[in-house]
Design a protein around this motif. Sequence first.
Motif, PDB file in Angstrom:
ATOM      1  N   PHE A   1       0.826  -1.204   0.000  1.00 16.80           N
ATOM      2  CA  PHE A   1       0.000   0.000   0.000  1.00 16.80           C
ATOM      3  C   PHE A   1       0.864   1.259   0.000  1.00 16.80           C
ATOM      4  O   PHE A   1       0.583   2.215  -0.712  1.00 16.80           O
ATOM      5  CB  PHE A   1      -0.942  -0.008   1.206  1.00 16.80           C
ATOM      6  N   GLN A   2       1.901   1.250   0.790  1.00 15.57           N
ATOM      7  CA  GLN A   2       2.826   2.380   0.832  1.00 15.57           C
ATOM      8  C   GLN A   2       3.541   2.525  -0.517  1.00 15.57           C
ATOM      9  O   GLN A   2       3.713   3.634  -1.020  1.00 15.57           O
ATOM     10  CB  GLN A   2       3.848   2.186   1.951  1.00 15.57           C
ATOM     11  N   ALA A   3       3.918   1.418  -1.094  1.00 14.57           N
ATOM     12  CA  ALA A   3       4.659   1.449  -2.354  1.00 14.57           C
ATOM     13  C   ALA A   3       3.827   2.012  -3.501  1.00 14.57           C
ATOM     14  O   ALA A   3       4.339   2.760  -4.326  1.00 14.57           O
ATOM     15  CB  ALA A   3       5.158   0.049  -2.704  1.00 14.57           C
ATOM     16  N   ILE A   4       2.553   1.672  -3.554  1.00 15.52           N
ATOM     17  CA  ILE A   4       1.730   2.142  -4.677  1.00 15.52           C
ATOM     18  C   ILE A   4       1.081   3.496  -4.408  1.00 15.52           C
ATOM     19  O   ILE A   4       0.390   4.025  -5.265  1.00 15.52           O
ATOM     20  CB  ILE A   4       0.649   1.114  -5.068  1.00 15.52           C
ATOM     21  N   ALA A   5       1.324   4.065  -3.241  1.00 18.66           N
ATOM     22  CA  ALA A   5       0.718   5.350  -2.898  1.00 18.66           C
ATOM     23  C   ALA A   5       1.214   6.479  -3.799  1.00 18.66           C
ATOM     24  O   ALA A   5       0.508   7.452  -4.022  1.00 18.66           O
ATOM     25  CB  ALA A   5       1.001   5.692  -1.437  1.00 18.66           C
ATOM     26  N   ASP A   6       2.400   6.344  -4.328  1.00 20.92           N
ATOM     27  CA  ASP A   6       2.997   7.393  -5.155  1.00 20.92           C
ATOM     28  C   ASP A   6       2.642   7.188  -6.627  1.00 20.92           C
ATOM     29  O   ASP A   6       2.824   6.090  -7.155  1.00 20.92           O
ATOM     30  CB  ASP A   6       4.511   7.376  -4.968  1.00 20.92           C
ATOM     31  N   PRO A   7       2.165   8.232  -7.316  1.00 20.93           N
ATOM     32  CA  PRO A   7       1.793   8.080  -8.731  1.00 20.93           C
ATOM     33  C   PRO A   7       2.966   7.686  -9.632  1.00 20.93           C
ATOM     34  O   PRO A   7       2.772   6.960 -10.616  1.00 20.93           O
ATOM     35  CB  PRO A   7       1.247   9.447  -9.128  1.00 20.93           C
ATOM     36  N   THR A   8       4.152   8.138  -9.309  1.00 20.00           N
ATOM     37  CA  THR A   8       5.319   7.755 -10.119  1.00 20.00           C
ATOM     38  C   THR A   8       5.566   6.257 -10.005  1.00 20.00           C
ATOM     39  O   THR A   8       5.843   5.589 -11.006  1.00 20.00           O
ATOM     40  CB  THR A   8       6.576   8.530  -9.669  1.00 20.00           C
ATOM     41  N   ARG A   9       5.421   5.717  -8.806  1.00 19.22           N
ATOM     42  CA  ARG A   9       5.633   4.274  -8.635  1.00 19.22           C
ATOM     43  C   ARG A   9       4.542   3.465  -9.322  1.00 19.22           C
ATOM     44  O   ARG A   9       4.809   2.404  -9.889  1.00 19.22           O
ATOM     45  CB  ARG A   9       5.757   3.932  -7.153  1.00 19.22           C
ATOM     46  N   ARG A  10       3.323   3.973  -9.306  1.00 16.63           N
ATOM     47  CA  ARG A  10       2.254   3.272 -10.035  1.00 16.63           C
ATOM     48  C   ARG A  10       2.548   3.277 -11.530  1.00 16.63           C
ATOM     49  O   ARG A  10       2.342   2.277 -12.213  1.00 16.63           O
ATOM     50  CB  ARG A  10       0.891   3.922  -9.741  1.00 16.63           C
ATOM     51  N   ARG A  11       3.059   4.371 -12.017  1.00 13.32           N
ATOM     52  CA  ARG A  11       3.417   4.438 -13.435  1.00 13.32           C
ATOM     53  C   ARG A  11       4.582   3.500 -13.754  1.00 13.32           C
ATOM     54  O   ARG A  11       4.614   2.868 -14.808  1.00 13.32           O
ATOM     55  CB  ARG A  11       3.759   5.888 -13.804  1.00 13.32           C
TER      56      ARG A  11
END
Length: 124
Positions: free
Chosen positions: A11-21
């Motif tokens: 959850f923490q890892a995908i919280a950032d839009p850059t990481r989701r991209r």
Amino acid sequence: MAASSAKHDVFQAIADPTRRRLLKLLSQQEMPVKAISDQFPISRTAVSKHLRVLADAGLVKERKVGRETRYMLEAEPLYELKDWLQYFEIFWDNKLSALRRFVESDEPDNNHLAGPTEVIKSEE
């Protein structure tokens, strides 16, 4: 890497839009840092830091090929996210079913939208 032993949770890892991209980009193919960095308006160091968070959460795997490090998506930890979201689907399903019944009914109950049904005149 098991989700419980990860330094960062999913959850923490995908919280950032850059990481989701980054995850979306890596879902298509394995890529070296240089090729990944070319896709973003941030520095290569910043991209590497984002990749480190994703790797610590078990969402990406890295592998050495010669002198370069290549990254690829590791989707298994996303099942934790899917399971968590699945719990809340019942609430959406109930609301959508109620909306469907309301929209498809022949005589929708519009009482909450209508004003008073009769006008009361005051005597002057």
